[in-house]
Design an enzyme around this catalytic site. Structure first.
Site, short mmCIF file in Angstrom:
data_model
loop_
_atom_site.label_atom_id
_atom_site.label_comp_id
_atom_site.label_asym_id
_atom_site.label_seq_id
_atom_site.Cartn_x
_atom_site.Cartn_y
_atom_site.Cartn_z
CG HIS A 262 -3.44 0.41 -4.80
ND1 HIS A 262 -3.99 -0.85 -4.72
CD2 HIS A 262 -2.94 0.69 -3.57
CE1 HIS A 262 -3.81 -1.32 -3.49
NE2 HIS A 262 -3.17 -0.40 -2.77
CG ASP A 264 -3.85 1.77 0.07
OD1 ASP A 264 -3.79 0.54 0.02
OD2 ASP A 264 -2.97 2.51 -0.42
CG ASP A 374 -0.23 -2.36 -1.64
OD1 ASP A 374 0.98 -2.65 -1.65
OD2 ASP A 374 -0.70 -1.45 -0.93
CG HIS A 578 -3.93 -3.91 1.38
ND1 HIS A 578 -4.75 -3.91 0.27
CD2 HIS A 578 -3.11 -2.85 1.23
CE1 HIS A 578 -4.42 -2.89 -0.52
NE2 HIS A 578 -3.43 -2.23 0.05
ZN LIG Z 1 -2.48 -0.60 -0.79
#
Ligand SMILES: [Zn+2]
Length: 1010
Positions: A262, A264, A374, A578
């Site tokens: 994951h 970001d 997420d 996000h």
């Molecule tokens: Zn995230």
């Protein structure tokens, strides 16, 4: 039998930690290390490889915050190691308590080919297996000294979040940089013992399996000679072979492990660093795929793929090869893993258009699953968009973070506002960084709520955010859990393989209707107001740019800016990631975002202006045109058209008895008292007062706001326990424009100026608010106590609106104390309603009280204007902000929709004498056009997207303002629908018009061939 579990478990831990793990690399020699610190921002790979480094040694400090250091390591494999497996151990100074979120490196060969990433729990590079001895080793490491922002002192303000404030103090101490022998047998023993030790701890004490494993572990530890681990590891493994070979129970839970990282797209690092994080992780994963034939890796966010393609072609080549082999899998089909609460209708749709199209164009792969592990909650408009994009499944684990209520399902159908149902899975492992720990796999099996009817769950497996993805240890552990008594069965699979099985085994899943509200991170609807404003303005400018460019292309042969619009859309979509749009990134990210939004606005305004000038005719004619970009007629100008506006009526302003001012435009009569508060809004035609008796609207309220953690993310319910009403005004005076009142107030170190105005002919009290905000840890709300009794209220979401309760009967309703709206909230009693519309705020709350005074009900709508958290950006939201709100008394939900567009699309006037007819006209205000554009395939077809916006059934006729040779109903990607459209839904008539019959909130995309 004596219960000696503690003794054996304690022995296992100590022997593993102190003897067996250190024996994995039993012999080593130091490498020579030199370093070149790039001055400033990262440099191209060739420049890093050719720089002249200075010597550095283990124990030396290195790495200013956000710096890049190019290490060169050199050495010779000792001849006596011939025939053995040799690795380089390159420890940049990692803190192994955190899998990511710190320094990282990417290892290159001298010719510039990437080898793999270096991460806290993944610091080895294979040199040879076996080596001949005497080989010369030379490797280069592009190391990023990203500072640790979150962990050591969570949520304390830090200047490290922006290179402009971070200073130059070195962040890391260079650790082990060695060539070492790798003892595969010892490493396998570590894997055996970890898997069995972790499984054992999860098994019931009442069952035999736990004790069988424990005795086998004890025998293995007896077999290890602590002075000769390497010589006795094989014998120890033999003691474990039996318990590792016992197969899983037929009813065992099935875990589909999906290799994942994951990442970001920006968060505790700037966008530019994500480009490198992705390159490091993808290098790791292509290397792991080569050495581990069972492993499968999935990567979401087309933007991240595009970055690798653009910035690291040498890594991209390996990715393309792995994709072709079917083992490196595009996931999710979105441009980024965006927020889904705040993006507007079209932007949410375009996340899928641009995401899916990237994977189709590059690989011919279409994603059926949506991958949002997420994201901070899911708007009720999303299911219809997923379906219209041609996708079928949704994955997230975030709702497991909810603080109050436990979600009742892991596999279920999620139903959106229009009735679309999407097969949805929440991984019961409750993380998107599964590391194949026995405790995680056991938790997934135990936690899975649908075990009565289903057996499969998904585990996103691998370290994210600079951890480099899955590791060889995770693969080794998964292999041992493929068929192991007492454990769930673990298999590497793609998301699509999982969803196909999960759907097949579970034909009648439970249904959840409406939003998937995350009972946490509610302040992400308000933090970093300028970023949110940038998003809202960009979304509306994109609407205008497409509309007027298409109109000018059809009407005047004006060139349609395909490439620019594509690029601008992708920029706006990226910033809906996000942690960007929600305001939870470091200062650097938001500082850059504000600059980017300004550039986007500049470019879009230029596109709009050029298109409108191409349409306006003679600029010297002395007449002015109003270009109406909204979906409804405005000042006599049809939607999507331009002509001279028809202005109606006037507004009178005068003094109010007892102090203050009265505004009256014949539709509304508004009283502003001497404190600048709105004490009366009278709907003249309805003969009805909007403001609750004895109360005042346009009331600014200031609350202390210091959540228990996650400062930029969270507002905790106790913030409402205390607060101050800002009722003292510095000045209340007639405004510059006729029919307006200007109010100024000072509080704390801040100042507010508001202009309240009644526009002639408008049933809307406009409130423009400018705040010069210099508070810390405060929450500023703008309150409207209304004399309305309503059980529920509507908030605009994508392609419609969703309802929430105004009461707090249940814990589910009470938990929604801060929620998301797009352009409006609306509430009503039968026959009379009221809306609060806004141009850029998303957070709001709606509460109710019953008055002692008269037994009536006050429903208070409050818009959330500003917060001032100090982590991760210590200066969050300091400075000047402008907001526009309007109270619309007597509003139906249709009025709320219309006025929402009006405040978000300020009128554009241009000199000219042409009358521009709209490209498409709809004869029913309930059917709202969200996009008019030329088709992305550059065929010249006109694409129009619209939806039923009132929540009812609508019949309408669409008339094109140009000859149409064909009408096709398409998906969001402008592809003809393979499924036939609903009978009677869309009918092309002989006269060239299109008859429409829409369900509540139904979304339709039409492609009109010219
Ligand atoms: Zn995230």
């Amino acid at each position: 039998m004596h219960d000696d579990r503690k003794l054996v478990e304690g022995r296992l831990k100590r022997v593993l930690d102190e003897r067996i793990r250190p024996a994995v690399h039993p012999e080593s020699v130091p490498l020579d290390v030199a370093v070149w610190h790039a001055p400033g921002e990262p440099v191209p790979v060739a420049e890093g490889l050719s720089a002249t480094p200075e010597p550095i040694a283990a124990g030396d400090r290195w790495g200013a915050p956000w710096g890049t250091s190019w290490f060169t390591v050199t050495g010779t494999v000792p001849p006596e190691w011939a025939g053995r497996t040799v690795e380089a151990i390159l420890d940049l100074g990692f803190d192994r308590n955190m899998p990511g979120f710190q320094c990282e490196g990417l290892v290159y060969r001298p010719d510039g080919t990437p080898v793999k990433g270096l991460h806290p729990l993944n610091d080895w590079v294979r040199i040879g297996a076996p080596v001949e001895g005497g080989e010369e080793v030379r490797l280069h490491i592009e190391a990023a000294s990203n500072p640790v922002i979150l962990d050591y002192h969570p949520f304390l303000p830090t200047p490290l979040g922006d290179k402009e404030t971070a200073g130059t103090q070195p962040q890391y101490t260079l650790a082990r940089m060695d060539l070492a022998v790798f003892d595969e047998t010892v490493w396998q023993l570590v894997m055996d013992l970890e898997v069995l030790g972790e499984l054992m701890a999860e098994l019931p004490v009442e069952g035999a399996r736990r004790w069988e494993i424990m005795r086998a572990v004890e025998r293995a530890l007896d077999a290890v000679d602590l002075q000769d681990v390497n010589g006795t590891a094989a014998a120890a493994r033999e003691c474990l072979a039996g318990v590792l070979a016992t197969p899983a129970a037929p009813s065992a839970h099935r875990v589909s492990a999906v290799g994942h990282a994951h990442i970001d797209s920006a968060w505790l690092w700037p966008l530019r660093e994500t480009v490198r994080k992705v390159a490091r992780t993808t290098s790791n994963m292509t290397a792991l795929l080569e050495s581990e034939p069972s492993f499968v890796f999935a990567m979401s966010q087309a933007q991240q793929w595009a970055w690798v393609k653009e910035h690291r072609p040498e890594v991209w080549a390996k990715v393309v090869k792995a994709v072709a082999a079917g083992r490196f899998v595009p996931a999710g089909g979105m441009w980024v893993e965006s927020d889904t609460n705040m993006p507007g209708s079209e932007a949410m749709a375009r996340q899928f258009v641009h995401g899916k199209r990237f994977f189709l164009d590059e690989f011919g792969i279409e994603n059926d699953e949506v991958w949002l592990p997420d994201t901070f909650g899911f708007a009720a408009g999303l299911p219809q968009i997923i379906k219209a994009a041609g996708s079928r499944w949704l994955l997230t684990q975030k709702i497991s973070w909810s603080q109050t209520n436990t979600f009742p399902h892991h596999t279920f159908l999620w139903e959106g506002i229009d009735g679309t149902r999407i097969f949805t899975h929440f991984p019961p492992v409750d993380t998107y960084n599964c590391s194949m720990k026995g405790s995680e796999i056991a938790h997934a099996a135990r936690n899975f709520k649908d075990k009565d009817l289903a057996r499969h769950s998904l585990a996103p497996t691998g370290w994210g955010d600079g951890g480099g993805g899955a590791t060889r240890e995770m693969v080794a552990k998964a292999a041992r859990m493929r068929d192991l008594e007492g454990s769930a069965v673990v298999t590497w699979e793609t998301p699509a393989e999982f969803f196909t099985k999960a759907e097949a085994e579970h034909p009648r899943p439970a249904v959840w209707v409406g939003e998937l509200y995350l009972e946490l991170h509610r302040a992400t609807l308000t933090s970093q107001a300028r970023t949110k404003q940038g998003n809202r303005r960009s979304e509306h400018l994109l609407r205008e740019a497409e509309l007027w460019s298409a109109t000018a292309a059809v009407r005047a042969g004006h060139p349609y800016p395909y490439e620019r619009l594509d690029r601008l859309w992708k920029t706006v979509l990226l910033h809906q990631f996000h942690d960007i749009l929600p305001g939870s990134s470091i200062a650097w990210v938001h500082r850059e975002a504000e600059k980017t939004y300004a550039a986007v606005a500049g470019e879009l305004n230029a596109i709009i202006d050029a298109a409108q000038r191409a349409l306006a005719g003679d600029a010297g004619a002395g007449t002015r045109l109003l270009f109406n970009s909204a979906p409804h007629t405005r000042d006599g100008v049809p939607a999507g058209g331009a002509q001279a506006p028809v202005m109606a009526g006037g507004t009178t302003a005068g003094p109010r008895e007892g102090g203050g001012h009265v505004l009256d435009n014949g539709l509304l009569r508004v009283e502003v008292d001497g404190r600048g508060l709105v004490v009366s809004v009278h709907d003249i035609a309805a003969g009805r007062e909007a403001v609750a008796p004895g109360q005042a609207a346009n009331l600014l309220q200031l609350h202390p706001d210091f959540p228990n953690m996650w400062d930029a993310w969270d507002v905790d319910a106790f913030y409402r326990n205390t607060g101050t009403d800002l009722v003292e005004a510095d000045e209340v005076a007639p405004g510059e424009e006729p029919g307006t009142v200007r109010v100024t107030r000072s509080f704390g170190r801040s100042k507010v100026t508001q202009v309240l105005g009644l526009r002639p002919g408008a049933r809307r009290l406009d409130i423009d608010t400018e705040v010069d905000w210099h508070e810390t840890e405060k929450f500023l709300k703008l309150a409207f106590p209304l004399d309305v009794r309503a059980e529920r209220y509507a908030s605009e979401t994508q392609y419609g609106h969703a309802y929430r309760a105004t009461h707090t009967n249940t814990s589910w309703e009470a938990a929604k104390f801060e929620a998301c709206n797009h352009r409006f909230v609306h509430l009503e009693e039968p026959g009379w309603g009221i809306a609060l519309v806004n141009d850029s705020t998303y957070g709001h709350d709606v509460t109710r009280t019953v008055r002692d005074l008269d037994g009536g009900t006050t429903t208070t709508v409050r818009a959330s204007l500003l917060r001032a958290p100090r982590f991760p950006d210590p200066e969050t939201d300091q400075g000047v902000h402008r907001f526009r709100h309007a109270l619309v008394p007597g509003a139906t939900v249709g009025d709320a929709v219309r006025e929402g567009y009006v405040v978000n699309l300020p009128a554009r006037h241009l000199p000219g004498d042409a009358e521009v007819a709209p490209l498409v006209t709809l004869d029913n205000d309930a059917v709202v056009v969200t996009a008019v554009k030329l088709a992305d395939d550059e065929s010249g077809d006109v694409v129009v997207r619209f939806h039923e916006a009132h929540g009812g059934r609508a019949a309408a006729t669409l008339t094109a303002g140009f000859p149409v040779s064909q009408v096709t109903v398409t998906d969001l990607l402008e592809r003809p629908l393979t499924e036939a459209p609903r009978e009677g839904g869309v009918t092309w008539r002989e006269d060239g018009t299109v008859a429409l019959r829409l369900r509540p909130f139904e979304l339709v995309t039409l492609r009109l061939r010219r």
